[in-house]
Enzyme design. Sequence first.
Site, short mmCIF file in Angstrom:
data_model
loop_
_atom_site.label_atom_id
_atom_site.label_comp_id
_atom_site.label_asym_id
_atom_site.label_seq_id
_atom_site.Cartn_x
_atom_site.Cartn_y
_atom_site.Cartn_z
N LYS A 140 0.86 -1.18 0.00
CA LYS A 140 0.00 0.00 0.00
C LYS A 140 0.90 1.23 0.00
CE LYS A 140 -4.45 1.14 0.35
NZ LYS A 140 -5.69 0.47 -0.08
N ASP A 194 -7.18 4.48 -4.22
CA ASP A 194 -7.80 4.37 -2.90
C ASP A 194 -8.36 5.76 -2.62
OD1 ASP A 194 -7.98 2.46 -0.39
OD2 ASP A 194 -7.36 4.36 0.46
#
Length: 449
Positions: free
Chosen positions: A122, A162
């Site tokens: 991430k 995201d």
Amino acid sequence: MEQIFSSIVQRDPEQKEFHQAVHEVMESVRPVFERNPEYRRQAVLERLTEPERVIMFRVPWMDDQGQVYVNRGYRVEMNSAIGPYKGGLRFHPSVSLSIIKFLAFEQVFKNSLTTLHMGGGKGGSDFNPKGRTDAEVMRFCQSFMAELARHIGPNTDIPAGDIGVGAREIGYLFGMYKKLRNEFTGVLTGKSLDWGGSLIRPEATGYGVVFFAAEMLAHAGDSIEGKTCLVSGSGNVAQFTTEKIVQLGGRVVTLSDSSGYIYDEEGIDREKLEFVKRLKNIRRGRIREYCEQYPRAVFTEADPELGYNQLWTHQADCAMPCATQNEINEQDAKNLVKAGVRLVCEGANMPSTPSATEVFLEEGLLYGPGKAANAGGVAVSGLEMAQNSMRLSWPREEVEGRLKHIMKSIHTTCVDASAEYGMEGNYLAGANIAGFVKVVNAMLDQGLV
Ligand code: NDP
């Protein structure tokens, strides 16, 4: 386990969100350790909780007036035991190493559940795209990619979107990667259709949440038809969660953003949802404007002093939190139970605090944790990678069919794993155990690396 956890806390005392995510998994996998003493000797928990690599970098950029700013960029490459690192990029002022590490950690288990070969990672930045012009966002993305490009690649690490990173940002990031590397590859997912994106990728996380909720309800002999649902957020995940609920005959009565929420008792139908999509994705406006367009709906401003979120007090059957982490606290969870909610299915990552989760489990709600319920997004990202490798595009029906099949199989995996360890009906334990065992066994197969 207590010892391992306290050494993780001691090593990085300020990383509260990361500790929360680790603690939840540790609690679930206790019985797995009892059956597999080898895991202890192999220090699998220590290895899983230490990222394989953490990249932090300076992102300097210039606004339209010539003022220079410096943000911080992150990429946490958490675990590559079952495939290349895969996970989104988040641009939000709250981003910190703790938040990126918690998201990367969750991503490892989520990706493992999808049945596809993807490791977990991430990244992101504390850059706030809100109120910035397209040109400013482009310059930021280019500066961010100028550093990130040397660490990623289609067989190494494949980022996606995201919070704060949607189609616009993916376009600018991809353009810069292509220029720097002089190659056109599937290095990012969530691309536009005309240059390598997959049909259904924008819809995938939200649709997947509803497919998972529908599976949980079907398993309990029920369906989503006629159910009243509370949805939070109004971004990508919230929009497509709402769309699929409406398609399946449910009624969504709330949406929110960081300024507050709207309640529309008549339900947010297709036409109203199109308005929200234009408002949020094109005009980049605030959710309160919904009530100017549909005056029978009510806007309530966010009030952090209250200690609970009024959105979660409305009468409903289901709740789908789709905004951000820790948006449902213990009081919110109790309010949901009081309001008649029997199913909570998480679109956001870790939206429920540990004490809220406890309330759901104690009250016997159908509780679908984010790492299982919102895995549809990364699953279709995996399908986008497969299509890029083959240089072809599957039709809409095929991708949606595959997504549905994957969500069904994640549901079955959770049910089977929880039953195997005597915790029937506990989807949280099922998701954590199944995701964990697959990754750990792959790590052990590959030796101490
Ligand atoms: P978007 O940026 O499209 O939308 C985020 C929404 O949540 C906005 O309405 C935003 O409001 C609200 N929000 C964000 N931060 C806060 C905050 N601190 N307090 C209150 N509201 C907030 O993001 P996504 O829809 O993509 O992501 C939503 C959640 O889903 C995140 O937890 C993400 O990690 C998760 N997720 C996303 C996936 C994807 O494919 N996009 C995949 C799996 C999980 P505002 O506009 O005011 O900031």
